[in-house]
Design a protein around this motif. Structure first.
Motif, mmCIF file in Angstrom:
data_model
loop_
_atom_site.group_PDB
_atom_site.id
_atom_site.type_symbol
_atom_site.label_atom_id
_atom_site.label_comp_id
_atom_site.label_asym_id
_atom_site.label_seq_id
_atom_site.Cartn_x
_atom_site.Cartn_y
_atom_site.Cartn_z
ATOM 1 N N VAL A 1 0.851 -1.182 0.000
ATOM 2 C CA VAL A 1 0.000 0.000 0.000
ATOM 3 C C VAL A 1 0.892 1.237 0.000
ATOM 4 O O VAL A 1 2.036 1.193 0.466
ATOM 5 C CB VAL A 1 -0.943 0.033 1.236
ATOM 6 N N LEU A 2 0.361 2.332 -0.552
ATOM 7 C CA LEU A 2 1.056 3.612 -0.483
ATOM 8 C C LEU A 2 0.772 4.191 0.894
ATOM 9 O O LEU A 2 -0.326 4.671 1.174
ATOM 10 C CB LEU A 2 0.575 4.545 -1.588
ATOM 11 N N SER A 3 1.756 4.141 1.761
ATOM 12 C CA SER A 3 1.546 4.478 3.169
ATOM 13 C C SER A 3 1.458 5.986 3.413
ATOM 14 O O SER A 3 0.500 6.473 4.018
ATOM 15 C CB SER A 3 2.676 3.893 4.022
ATOM 16 N N ARG A 4 2.452 6.744 2.907
ATOM 17 C CA ARG A 4 2.489 8.181 3.182
ATOM 18 C C ARG A 4 3.125 8.914 2.010
ATOM 19 O O ARG A 4 3.852 8.322 1.212
ATOM 20 C CB ARG A 4 3.311 8.489 4.453
ATOM 21 N N MET A 5 2.826 10.186 1.939
ATOM 22 C CA MET A 5 3.495 11.067 0.976
ATOM 23 C C MET A 5 4.281 12.093 1.777
ATOM 24 O O MET A 5 3.725 13.053 2.312
ATOM 25 C CB MET A 5 2.458 11.737 0.063
ATOM 26 N N GLU A 6 5.586 11.867 1.888
ATOM 27 C CA GLU A 6 6.458 12.735 2.666
ATOM 28 C C GLU A 6 6.855 13.957 1.840
ATOM 29 O O GLU A 6 6.481 14.094 0.674
ATOM 30 C CB GLU A 6 7.705 11.957 3.100
ATOM 31 N N ASP A 7 7.642 14.824 2.464
ATOM 32 C CA ASP A 7 8.065 16.044 1.778
ATOM 33 C C ASP A 7 8.873 15.747 0.526
ATOM 34 O O ASP A 7 8.765 16.444 -0.483
ATOM 35 C CB ASP A 7 8.888 16.921 2.714
ATOM 36 N N SER A 8 9.715 14.679 0.601
ATOM 37 C CA SER A 8 10.640 14.430 -0.508
ATOM 38 C C SER A 8 10.445 13.075 -1.167
ATOM 39 O O SER A 8 11.190 12.727 -2.080
ATOM 40 C CB SER A 8 12.089 14.527 -0.006
ATOM 41 N N ALA A 9 9.459 12.270 -0.711
ATOM 42 C CA ALA A 9 9.368 10.924 -1.250
ATOM 43 C C ALA A 9 7.995 10.326 -0.974
ATOM 44 O O ALA A 9 7.231 10.805 -0.126
ATOM 45 C CB ALA A 9 10.453 10.043 -0.634
ATOM 46 N N LEU A 10 7.711 9.270 -1.707
ATOM 47 C CA LEU A 10 6.544 8.429 -1.451
ATOM 48 C C LEU A 10 6.994 7.244 -0.597
ATOM 49 O O LEU A 10 8.038 6.639 -0.855
ATOM 50 C CB LEU A 10 5.943 7.925 -2.760
ATOM 51 N N VAL A 11 6.213 6.904 0.402
ATOM 52 C CA VAL A 11 6.544 5.794 1.297
ATOM 53 C C VAL A 11 5.607 4.634 0.984
ATOM 54 O O VAL A 11 4.387 4.736 1.166
ATOM 55 C CB VAL A 11 6.424 6.201 2.775
ATOM 56 N N CYS A 12 6.192 3.539 0.499
ATOM 57 C CA CYS A 12 5.418 2.338 0.180
ATOM 58 C C CYS A 12 5.601 1.317 1.297
ATOM 59 O O CYS A 12 6.735 1.055 1.724
ATOM 60 C CB CYS A 12 5.878 1.747 -1.149
ATOM 61 N N LEU A 13 4.505 0.731 1.750
ATOM 62 C CA LEU A 13 4.526 -0.235 2.857
ATOM 63 C C LEU A 13 4.248 -1.628 2.310
ATOM 64 O O LEU A 13 3.188 -1.879 1.742
ATOM 65 C CB LEU A 13 3.480 0.141 3.904
ATOM 66 N N LEU A 14 5.213 -2.513 2.476
ATOM 67 C CA LEU A 14 5.084 -3.904 2.042
ATOM 68 C C LEU A 14 4.729 -4.766 3.250
ATOM 69 O O LEU A 14 5.466 -4.782 4.243
ATOM 70 C CB LEU A 14 6.379 -4.388 1.398
ATOM 71 N N LEU A 15 3.621 -5.483 3.168
ATOM 72 C CA LEU A 15 3.142 -6.344 4.246
ATOM 73 C C LEU A 15 3.392 -7.796 3.866
ATOM 74 O O LEU A 15 2.818 -8.292 2.882
ATOM 75 C CB LEU A 15 1.643 -6.113 4.506
ATOM 76 N N VAL A 16 4.262 -8.461 4.613
ATOM 77 C CA VAL A 16 4.560 -9.871 4.340
ATOM 78 C C VAL A 16 4.403 -10.667 5.635
ATOM 79 O O VAL A 16 4.597 -10.138 6.728
ATOM 80 C CB VAL A 16 5.988 -10.049 3.771
ATOM 81 N N TYR A 17 4.077 -11.935 5.494
ATOM 82 C CA TYR A 17 3.883 -12.819 6.643
ATOM 83 C C TYR A 17 4.945 -13.920 6.623
ATOM 84 O O TYR A 17 5.336 -14.402 5.557
ATOM 85 C CB TYR A 17 2.487 -13.455 6.606
ATOM 86 N N CYS A 18 5.392 -14.298 7.831
ATOM 87 C CA CYS A 18 6.425 -15.325 7.941
ATOM 88 C C CYS A 18 6.237 -16.089 9.243
ATOM 89 O O CYS A 18 5.471 -15.681 10.124
ATOM 90 C CB CYS A 18 7.822 -14.708 7.883
ATOM 91 N N LYS A 19 6.959 -17.199 9.366
ATOM 92 C CA LYS A 19 6.928 -17.981 10.592
ATOM 93 C C LYS A 19 7.734 -17.260 11.680
ATOM 94 O O LYS A 19 8.564 -16.402 11.389
ATOM 95 C CB LYS A 19 7.506 -19.373 10.348
ATOM 96 N N VAL A 20 7.479 -17.656 12.938
ATOM 97 C CA VAL A 20 8.134 -16.998 14.064
ATOM 98 C C VAL A 20 9.646 -17.112 13.959
ATOM 99 O O VAL A 20 10.377 -16.136 14.179
ATOM 100 C CB VAL A 20 7.636 -17.591 15.392
#
Length: 268
Positions: A213-232
């Protein structure tokens, strides 16, 4: 022979023999208790209540049984048990006032045993911020081993009253990985790169599927958030592996990672 029997039948000799026989029986009873406690972790009860409760029960039962045997032995040799119990109660009260912290740890151990917020083998984060695998739960303390192989001993009172995160409570965990790209970058292209890197990582689970998802739009960049699942057990390894793969993919696809920028307008 009659002289020897007459000597043995004297009151002080009978009392001495009683004391010696009682001590021998007490020693044998202690050996039996130790033997039973050693067999406790392999019993059906241990399999039913779990390793944490077994460790706590072993330490508590050993103390309680041996104290009871000492009181019984004292009664056999003629020590008034009522006076002994009263004395032990007074001593216990004095010790309790001097060791309030230890009593709090004991009560905390009981809470851990009853409500089972974690067990031996679980990965937890304790209130102080240390993260590790639980290796032992005793009457007063819980021991964890951190990822860098440090042994940390924690008071049960702090664990029962503080915030404890149990990473082993669920079969998998989610990692939230942030990546910044320059303004003007095609977000769908970034989504394709990130999801492709996640699918190629063997530690990342396909169910639940990774998402971006596109998480935030900062002053100088776009912040993309990658959500992944894994074992403990893979939780600590996934971020580093994903960062290396994403950096290489960004360089190959020409996606720029921007530096902080500031536009200065000079008035004419």
């Amino acid at each position: 022979m009659e002289t020897i029997w007459a000597f043995l039948e004297k009151p002080f000799m009978r009392e001495l023999m009683t004391v010696l026989l009682t001590l021998a029986c007490l020693f044998a009873a202690f050996r039996v208790v130790n033997h039973l406690l050693k067999r406790l972790p392999k019993s059906r009860l241990a399999a039913h209540i779990g390793p944490s409760a077994t460790s706590f029960l072993k330490s508590f039962a050993g103390f309680a049984l041996k104290a009871m045997l000492v009181i019984i032995a004292a009664g056999v040799v003629g020590v008034p048990t009522s006076s002994l119990v009263a004395l032990l109660g007074s001593v216990g009260l004095a010790i309790g006032l001097a060791m309030q912290g230890s009593l709090s740890n004991f009560a905390g151990g009981m809470m851990v045993l009853l409500f089972k917020p974690f067990e031996v083998g679980d990965v937890i984060e304790e209130p102080g911020g240390e993260t590790g695998t639980v290796t032992d739960v005793s009457m007063f303390y819980t021991t964890i081993r951190t990822r860098d192989n440090r042994c940390v001993v924690l008071p049960n009172g702090n664990l029962s009253n503080g915030r404890v995160i149990n990473y082993s409570a669920e079969p998998y965990l989610r990692q939230d990985l942030e990546y910044i790209v320059a303004y003007g970058t095609d977000v769908e292209k970034v989504r394709r790169i990130l999801l492709d890197a996640a699918q190629k990582n063997a530690r990342v689970l396909s169910d639940p599927a990774p998402a971006m998802v596109l998480s935030r739009m900062e002053d100088s960049a776009l912040v993309c958030l990658l959500l992944v699942y894994c074992k403990v057990e893979d939780y600590a390894s996934v971020p580093g592996e994903m960062n290396e793969a994403v950096k290489a993919a960004f360089e190959k696809e020409g996606v720029s990672i921007p530096f902080p920028q500031l536009d200065v307008h000079i008035a004419q």
